[in-house]
Design a protein around this motif. Structure first.
Motif, PDB file in Angstrom:
ATOM      1  N   SER A 104      13.764  -0.399 -18.309  1.00 53.94           N
ATOM      2  CA  SER A 104      15.170  -0.768 -18.139  1.00 53.94           C
ATOM      3  C   SER A 104      15.864  -0.024 -16.999  1.00 53.94           C
ATOM      4  CB  SER A 104      15.923  -0.521 -19.448  1.00 53.94           C
ATOM      5  OG  SER A 104      15.885   0.852 -19.786  1.00 53.94           O
ATOM      6  N   THR A 105      15.184   0.927 -16.365  1.00 55.32           N
ATOM      7  CA  THR A 105      15.781   1.653 -15.249  1.00 55.32           C
ATOM      8  C   THR A 105      15.454   0.916 -13.950  1.00 55.32           C
ATOM      9  OG1 THR A 105      15.493   3.745 -16.408  1.00 55.32           O
ATOM     10  CG2 THR A 105      15.895   3.870 -14.048  1.00 55.32           C
ATOM     11  N   PRO A 106      16.465   0.346 -13.283  1.00 50.97           N
ATOM     12  CA  PRO A 106      16.184  -0.390 -12.042  1.00 50.97           C
ATOM     13  C   PRO A 106      15.879   0.569 -10.895  1.00 50.97           C
ATOM     14  CG  PRO A 106      18.541  -0.367 -12.472  1.00 50.97           C
ATOM     15  CD  PRO A 106      17.879   0.310 -13.640  1.00 50.97           C
ATOM     16  N   CYS A 107      14.922   0.207 -10.075  1.00 49.98           N
ATOM     17  CA  CYS A 107      14.543   1.018  -8.915  1.00 49.98           C
ATOM     18  C   CYS A 107      14.323   0.107  -7.718  1.00 49.98           C
ATOM     19  CB  CYS A 107      13.248   1.775  -9.173  1.00 49.98           C
ATOM     20  SG  CYS A 107      13.358   2.996 -10.473  1.00 49.98           S
ATOM     21  N   ASP A 108      14.610   0.621  -6.547  1.00 50.40           N
ATOM     22  CA  ASP A 108      14.308  -0.070  -5.291  1.00 50.40           C
ATOM     23  C   ASP A 108      13.284   0.773  -4.550  1.00 50.40           C
ATOM     24  OD1 ASP A 108      16.170  -2.192  -5.581  1.00 50.40           O
ATOM     25  OD2 ASP A 108      17.778  -0.839  -4.968  1.00 50.40           O
ATOM     26  N   TYR A 109      12.258   0.130  -4.028  1.00 45.20           N
ATOM     27  CA  TYR A 109      11.237   0.830  -3.269  1.00 45.20           C
ATOM     28  C   TYR A 109      11.140   0.198  -1.888  1.00 45.20           C
ATOM     29  CZ  TYR A 109       9.821   2.699  -7.784  1.00 45.20           C
ATOM     30  OH  TYR A 109       9.803   3.328  -8.998  1.00 45.20           O
ATOM     31  N   LEU A 110      11.061   1.022  -0.881  1.00 43.23           N
ATOM     32  CA  LEU A 110      10.873   0.566   0.491  1.00 43.23           C
ATOM     33  C   LEU A 110       9.437   0.889   0.877  1.00 43.23           C
ATOM     34  CD1 LEU A 110      11.900  -0.505   3.195  1.00 43.23           C
ATOM     35  CD2 LEU A 110      12.565   1.854   3.755  1.00 43.23           C
ATOM     36  N   LEU A 111       8.678  -0.147   1.189  1.00 44.81           N
ATOM     37  CA  LEU A 111       7.293   0.023   1.587  1.00 44.81           C
ATOM     38  C   LEU A 111       7.184  -0.264   3.075  1.00 44.81           C
ATOM     39  CD1 LEU A 111       5.601  -1.918  -1.361  1.00 44.81           C
ATOM     40  CD2 LEU A 111       6.010   0.536  -1.184  1.00 44.81           C
ATOM     41  N   SER A 112       6.641   0.651   3.824  1.00 42.92           N
ATOM     42  CA  SER A 112       6.452   0.420   5.261  1.00 42.92           C
ATOM     43  C   SER A 112       5.019   0.772   5.625  1.00 42.92           C
ATOM     44  CB  SER A 112       7.439   1.258   6.067  1.00 42.92           C
ATOM     45  OG  SER A 112       7.228   2.636   5.816  1.00 42.92           O
ATOM     46  N   VAL A 113       4.503   0.074   6.612  1.00 37.03           N
ATOM     47  CA  VAL A 113       3.128   0.300   7.059  1.00 37.03           C
ATOM     48  C   VAL A 113       3.094   0.331   8.575  1.00 37.03           C
ATOM     49  CG1 VAL A 113       2.068  -0.778   5.040  1.00 37.03           C
ATOM     50  CG2 VAL A 113       2.600  -2.160   7.028  1.00 37.03           C
ATOM     51  N   GLU A 114       2.004   0.861   9.058  1.00 37.95           N
ATOM     52  CA  GLU A 114       1.809   0.891  10.502  1.00 37.95           C
ATOM     53  C   GLU A 114       1.665  -0.533  11.024  1.00 37.95           C
ATOM     54  OE1 GLU A 114      -1.551   3.361  11.414  1.00 37.95           O
ATOM     55  OE2 GLU A 114      -0.854   4.946  10.073  1.00 37.95           O
ATOM     56  N   SER A 115       1.996  -0.724  12.269  1.00 38.21           N
ATOM     57  CA  SER A 115       1.867  -2.020  12.911  1.00 38.21           C
ATOM     58  C   SER A 115       0.428  -2.520  12.793  1.00 38.21           C
ATOM     59  CB  SER A 115       2.262  -1.888  14.379  1.00 38.21           C
ATOM     60  OG  SER A 115       2.108  -3.128  15.027  1.00 38.21           O
ATOM     61  N   GLY A 116       0.260  -3.781  12.445  1.00 40.46           N
ATOM     62  CA  GLY A 116      -1.065  -4.379  12.317  1.00 40.46           C
ATOM     63  C   GLY A 116      -1.667  -4.286  10.930  1.00 40.46           C
ATOM     64  N   LYS A 117      -1.045  -3.523  10.035  1.00 44.41           N
ATOM     65  CA  LYS A 117      -1.535  -3.422   8.653  1.00 44.41           C
ATOM     66  C   LYS A 117      -0.683  -4.303   7.759  1.00 44.41           C
ATOM     67  CE  LYS A 117      -3.919   0.918   8.638  1.00 44.41           C
ATOM     68  NZ  LYS A 117      -4.336   1.967   7.738  1.00 44.41           N
ATOM     69  N   ARG A 118      -1.191  -4.568   6.553  1.00 47.90           N
ATOM     70  CA  ARG A 118      -0.476  -5.411   5.600  1.00 47.90           C
ATOM     71  C   ARG A 118      -0.233  -4.636   4.312  1.00 47.90           C
ATOM     72  NH1 ARG A 118      -4.044 -10.585   4.969  1.00 47.90           N
ATOM     73  NH2 ARG A 118      -5.616  -8.978   4.774  1.00 47.90           N
ATOM     74  N   VAL A 119       0.762  -5.087   3.558  1.00 43.12           N
ATOM     75  CA  VAL A 119       1.062  -4.533   2.245  1.00 43.12           C
ATOM     76  C   VAL A 119       0.665  -5.577   1.209  1.00 43.12           C
ATOM     77  CG1 VAL A 119       2.893  -3.800   0.669  1.00 43.12           C
ATOM     78  CG2 VAL A 119       2.973  -3.124   3.077  1.00 43.12           C
ATOM     79  N   GLU A 120      -0.084  -5.151   0.197  1.00 45.29           N
ATOM     80  CA  GLU A 120      -0.427  -6.034  -0.909  1.00 45.29           C
ATOM     81  C   GLU A 120       0.351  -5.566  -2.127  1.00 45.29           C
ATOM     82  OE1 GLU A 120      -4.226  -7.038  -3.766  1.00 45.29           O
ATOM     83  OE2 GLU A 120      -4.629  -6.552  -1.669  1.00 45.29           O
ATOM     84  N   VAL A 121       1.102  -6.482  -2.721  1.00 47.22           N
ATOM     85  CA  VAL A 121       1.920  -6.155  -3.881  1.00 47.22           C
ATOM     86  C   VAL A 121       1.493  -7.045  -5.036  1.00 47.22           C
ATOM     87  CG1 VAL A 121       4.251  -6.110  -4.829  1.00 47.22           C
ATOM     88  CG2 VAL A 121       3.872  -5.491  -2.436  1.00 47.22           C
ATOM     89  N   GLU A 122       1.219  -6.427  -6.173  1.00 43.13           N
ATOM     90  CA  GLU A 122       0.908  -7.168  -7.394  1.00 43.13           C
ATOM     91  C   GLU A 122       1.984  -6.824  -8.397  1.00 43.13           C
ATOM     92  OE1 GLU A 122      -2.368  -6.934 -10.916  1.00 43.13           O
ATOM     93  OE2 GLU A 122      -3.134  -6.817  -8.859  1.00 43.13           O
ATOM     94  N   ALA A 123       2.663  -7.835  -8.890  1.00 45.17           N
ATOM     95  CA  ALA A 123       3.749  -7.604  -9.843  1.00 45.17           C
ATOM     96  C   ALA A 123       3.409  -8.253 -11.173  1.00 45.17           C
ATOM     97  CB  ALA A 123       5.053  -8.168  -9.300  1.00 45.17           C
ATOM     98  N   GLY A 124       3.749  -7.574 -12.241  1.00 46.61           N
ATOM     99  CA  GLY A 124       3.547  -8.106 -13.579  1.00 46.61           C
ATOM    100  C   GLY A 124       4.810  -7.908 -14.376  1.00 46.61           C
ATOM    101  N   ILE A 125       4.956  -8.702 -15.420  1.00 45.45           N
ATOM    102  CA  ILE A 125       6.140  -8.574 -16.261  1.00 45.45           C
ATOM    103  C   ILE A 125       5.699  -8.508 -17.709  1.00 45.45           C
ATOM    104  CG2 ILE A 125       6.641 -11.017 -16.638  1.00 45.45           C
ATOM    105  CD1 ILE A 125       9.561 -10.317 -16.007  1.00 45.45           C
ATOM    106  N   SER A 126       6.283  -7.602 -18.451  1.00 40.63           N
ATOM    107  CA  SER A 126       6.020  -7.470 -19.882  1.00 40.63           C
ATOM    108  C   SER A 126       7.349  -7.516 -20.596  1.00 40.63           C
ATOM    109  CB  SER A 126       5.336  -6.142 -20.199  1.00 40.63           C
ATOM    110  OG  SER A 126       4.088  -6.073 -19.567  1.00 40.63           O
ATOM    111  N   ILE A 127       7.397  -8.259 -21.691  1.00 38.85           N
ATOM    112  CA  ILE A 127       8.617  -8.373 -22.481  1.00 38.85           C
ATOM    113  C   ILE A 127       8.291  -7.969 -23.905  1.00 38.85           C
ATOM    114  CG2 ILE A 127      10.402  -9.946 -23.325  1.00 38.85           C
ATOM    115  CD1 ILE A 127       9.695 -11.711 -20.842  1.00 38.85           C
ATOM    116  N   ARG A 128       9.041  -7.036 -24.456  1.00 37.87           N
ATOM    117  CA  ARG A 128       8.855  -6.602 -25.838  1.00 37.87           C
ATOM    118  C   ARG A 128       9.982  -7.209 -26.669  1.00 37.87           C
ATOM    119  NH1 ARG A 128       5.534  -2.887 -27.822  1.00 37.87           N
ATOM    120  NH2 ARG A 128       5.210  -1.923 -25.818  1.00 37.87           N
ATOM    121  N   SER A 129       9.609  -7.931 -27.726  1.00 42.13           N
ATOM    122  CA  SER A 129      10.601  -8.559 -28.594  1.00 42.13           C
ATOM    123  C   SER A 129      11.254  -7.522 -29.495  1.00 42.13           C
ATOM    124  CB  SER A 129       9.939  -9.642 -29.450  1.00 42.13           C
ATOM    125  OG  SER A 129       9.172  -9.052 -30.487  1.00 42.13           O
TER     126      SER A 129
END
Length: 136
Positions: A104-129
């Motif tokens: 429940s704590t919101p966060c912002d992340y800034l991801l930066s890479v060197e020129s010519g490289k890529r960032v791979e992001v995998e996101a998942g979501i879990s919900i607890r009833s």
């Protein structure tokens, strides 16, 4: 069948004659949720929870099954959740603060890479009833 397909070993086994069971950590045996007609003689001494349905009911299986999945309990971390600060390293896993108990704590992340490289992001979501069920 030596194992229950779609079941998770709960850390309980027969403790004596008949259908007496105990938790392997010594906790009081004060709850059970066996399917009607279970446990059954001859199927084994370990208790698994059926994960193929939504009832979470239990059966008994052979403890020596090679492919018996297990579930573990771990203590909740009482440190208040806070956002991670970078810099982050290549291959590092970044999770929500409080994961897996609270996101429940919101966060912002800034991801930066060197020129010519890529960032791979995998996101998942879990919900607890409200009843504690986890949906992913």
């Amino acid at each position: 069948s030596r194992a229950h397909i779609g079941g998770i070993y709960l850390g309980a086994a027969k403790s004596g004659k008949g259908n007496e069971f105990a938790w392997i950590d010594g906790s009081d045996w004060d709850y059970s949720k066996f399917y009607k007609g279970f446990p059954m003689d001859g199927l084994g001494d370990c208790i698994v929870m059926d994960t193929e349905g939504t009832s979470g009911e239990w059966t008994n299986v052979d403890c020596s099954a090679d492919n018996l999945s297990v579930i573990c309990e771990r203590q909740r971390n009482n440190v208040p959740p806070s956002c991670l600060s970078g810099p982050f390293m290549e291959g590092q896993v970044i999770t929500s603060p409080g994961f897996p108990f609270d996101a429940s704590t919101p966060c912002d992340y800034l991801l930066s890479v060197e020129s010519g490289k890529r960032v791979e992001v995998e996101a998942g979501i879990s919900i607890r009833s409200s009843k504690g069920h986890l949906f992913e």
